[in-house]
Scaffold this motif. Structure first.
Motif, PDB file in Angstrom:
ATOM      1  N   UNK A 174      54.309  29.869  34.412  1.00  0.00           N
ATOM      2  CA  UNK A 174      53.421  30.217  33.738  1.00  0.00           C
ATOM      3  C   UNK A 174      52.887  29.437  35.020  1.00  0.00           C
ATOM      4  N   UNK A 175      51.569  29.370  35.098  1.00  0.00           N
ATOM      5  CA  UNK A 175      50.222  28.755  36.107  1.00  0.00           C
ATOM      6  C   UNK A 175      50.792  27.010  36.102  1.00  0.00           C
ATOM      7  N   UNK A 176      51.056  26.404  35.019  1.00  0.00           N
ATOM      8  CA  UNK A 176      51.689  25.244  34.875  1.00  0.00           C
ATOM      9  C   UNK A 176      52.748  24.913  36.022  1.00  0.00           C
ATOM     10  N   UNK A 177      54.026  25.886  35.323  1.00  0.00           N
ATOM     11  CA  UNK A 177      55.170  25.600  36.212  1.00  0.00           C
ATOM     12  C   UNK A 177      54.848  25.770  37.515  1.00  0.00           C
ATOM     13  N   UNK A 178      53.934  26.522  38.330  1.00  0.00           N
ATOM     14  CA  UNK A 178      53.980  26.947  39.682  1.00  0.00           C
ATOM     15  C   UNK A 178      53.643  25.405  40.627  1.00  0.00           C
ATOM     16  N   UNK A 179      52.685  24.689  39.616  1.00  0.00           N
ATOM     17  CA  UNK A 179      52.626  22.954  40.262  1.00  0.00           C
ATOM     18  C   UNK A 179      53.762  22.411  40.283  1.00  0.00           C
ATOM     19  N   UNK A 180      54.710  22.796  39.591  1.00  0.00           N
ATOM     20  CA  UNK A 180      56.213  21.637  39.352  1.00  0.00           C
ATOM     21  C   UNK A 180      56.816  21.423  40.721  1.00  0.00           C
ATOM     22  N   UNK A 181      57.738  20.560  40.328  1.00  0.00           N
ATOM     23  CA  UNK A 181      58.920  20.643  42.080  1.00  0.00           C
ATOM     24  C   UNK A 181      58.884  21.825  42.240  1.00  0.00           C
ATOM     25  N   UNK A 182      59.308  22.335  43.811  1.00  0.00           N
ATOM     26  CA  UNK A 182      61.090  23.311  43.481  1.00  0.00           C
ATOM     27  C   UNK A 182      62.677  22.297  43.661  1.00  0.00           C
ATOM     28  N   UNK A 183      63.467  23.272  43.426  1.00  0.00           N
ATOM     29  CA  UNK A 183      64.538  23.041  42.847  1.00  0.00           C
ATOM     30  C   UNK A 183      64.833  21.940  44.047  1.00  0.00           C
ATOM     31  N   UNK A 184      64.723  22.527  45.502  1.00  0.00           N
ATOM     32  CA  UNK A 184      65.203  21.164  46.347  1.00  0.00           C
ATOM     33  C   UNK A 184      64.838  19.877  47.160  1.00  0.00           C
ATOM     34  N   UNK A 185      63.851  19.242  46.067  1.00  0.00           N
ATOM     35  CA  UNK A 185      63.263  18.136  45.988  1.00  0.00           C
ATOM     36  C   UNK A 185      63.469  16.763  44.847  1.00  0.00           C
ATOM     37  N   UNK A 186      63.494  16.277  45.335  1.00  0.00           N
ATOM     38  CA  UNK A 186      64.236  15.398  43.769  1.00  0.00           C
ATOM     39  C   UNK A 186      62.776  14.844  42.885  1.00  0.00           C
ATOM     40  N   UNK A 187      62.601  14.432  41.944  1.00  0.00           N
ATOM     41  CA  UNK A 187      61.652  13.624  41.364  1.00  0.00           C
ATOM     42  C   UNK A 187      60.964  12.421  42.497  1.00  0.00           C
TER      43      UNK A 187
END
Lengths: 166, 166
Positions: free
Chosen positions: A118-131
């Protein structure tokens, strides 16, 4: 919540990046059709990587996008021979024909997964970076993974095309 | 007017693309430091373009970004010898040393211009697309110009690095 909403311009941006990825994959597909297995077994330049190695390298680098987006790798067995091992130290664990299939398998599945994000998900962090780090560096999102890989494909495309007859 | 406002995520996207451009230019700068004028006069692979030609080619392609963003070219004289003419048909109109300076001049000025472009402006149409077409294809904006050129730099970077000693 203007700041978190997906605007039309963001949709446009996502299209720009995904189109760029798709274009590069298509260009490499086309190049692979033009090159014979024999050509791919040659070095792209004297003393440099062979086509077969770069084909495996690009396949495993595309494959490495999956876990960063939250999916499982499709060809984890390619990482060691085509990233951790240099061409000159590698035993040919797969034939060119097999690697052509792996490239198609990985990029086809990747495109399916990518198209469903989804469009919003593209702007979420990828799995190699911490919150925590992502709060400080919000550009390290999922879309940026694809963006950086486009350029990496082009880097090696410029080399592999040397195998074409002059 | 949510649809036309620049959100935080758009700022993030602009940063992603401009960082990618800056990174590629820096990588090429570094490579140019490592390569002597003599090395740049050699073919990157047998029968392929010489380093000097690719240096001129990348310089004029960077220069061609200016008019698309609404500015004047800094090195218009490079277009003919390094895009319209192939390496094998070209007379060397500039020395390697002169081309090194042109590269620095063009990319430095480009970075200054780019840094001054407002967030909203990045999503406006570039100068090679009509208003009418832009309504149908809003991804053909100014930011997309930079995005596509990043990949093009990488394509030739992968070739030029063959000039480095093994």
């Amino acid at each position: 919540m203007i700041e978190n909403s997906v605007t039309k311009q963001q949709e446009v941006i996502i299209k720009m990046v995904l189109d760029a990825w798709h274009l590069k994959v298509s260009q490499f597909d086309k190049l692979l059709v033009e090159l014979s297995d024999e050509q791919l077994l040659k070095e792209v330049a004297p003393g440099r990587n062979r086509g077969i190695y770069l084909l495996g390298h690009l396949t495993t680098l595309a494959d490495s996008i999956f876990p960063l987006l939250g999916f499982e790798k499709q060809a984890p067995h390619l990482w060691k021979p085509f990233v951790q091992t240099s061409d000159k130290d590698s035993a040919d664990v797969l034939t060119v024909a097999e690697l052509r299939q792996e490239w198609i398998k990985v990029t086809t599945m990747l495109w399916e997964k990518i198209a469903a994000i989804s469009s919003n998900e593209w702007f979420e962090r990828h799995s190699a970076i911490s919150e925590e780090d992502f709060l400080k560096e919000p550009h390290r999102n999922k879309l940026n993974i694809v963006l950086s890989r486009v350029s990496h494909v082009d880097y090696h495309l410029g080399q592999i095309q040397f195998l074409k007859a002059r």
